[in-house]
Scaffold this motif. Structure first.
Motif: not given
Length: 165
Positions: A25-50
């Motif tokens: 969806p692209g960059v929005k100037e009002e937000f800044g990146t603090i981490a990157e990672g992966y969406t959940s591995d199963f429905v409703g699960g936690p993400i993995e990020a750093a």
């Protein structure tokens, strides 16, 4: 007369939107990146990020392996997360699923986690966000934006972080 046209163009130019990244969806100037990672591995699960998880040479393969081009939206099963000043909030507190057009989970899709710029709620100095958590420094409410970063339509979702003393 041409001088007036040039002057008008210069005055309007800053109001024009900046080019968006071709990824998701692209960059929005009002937000800044603090981490990157992966969406959940199963429905409703936690993400993995750093803070930094991807290298440029491997990024295309990461997106292909995750079926990222099929993702049509992101959804959260936990739209609000509570935090306390000075206590690190693990990114695993975010529950984000990537889904295709049929609503089927696409596990472990590359994402960016972004915080609203200028809120003062989170400690987002680069030398303080190097791990798999972010630390609140002031009480308040801040909106986190989670978005896909691979080529394709992708998606975004928002999580509200409410911080108390």
């Amino acid at each position: 007369m041409s001088l007036a046209i040039i002057a008008a163009a210069v005055c309007v130019a800053p109001a024009l939107p900046r080019a968006q990244s071709p990824r998701g969806p692209g960059v929005k100037e009002e937000f800044g990146t603090i981490a990157e990672g992966y969406t959940s591995d199963f429905v409703g699960g936690p993400i993995e990020a750093a803070y930094r998880m991807f290298s440029a040479p491997d990024f295309g393969e990461e997106c292909s392996r995750a079926r990222a081009a099929e993702v049509k939206s992101l959804r959260t099963t936990l739209p609000r997360v509570d935090g306390r000043v000075g206590v690190p909030v693990p990114y695993t507190a975010l529950k984000i699923d990537a889904v295709d057009a049929l609503g089927v989970l696409a596990p472990k899709v590359p994402i960016a986690i972004e915080s609203a710029i200028g809120s003062g709620v989170l400690d987002v100095r680069q030398d303080h966000i190097g791990g798999d958590t972010v630390t609140p420094k002031e009480p308040g409410t801040i909106k986190l934006r989670v978005r896909t970063i691979c080529d394709g339509p992708g998606g975004e979702t928002f999580v509200t972080l409410i911080v108390i003393r």
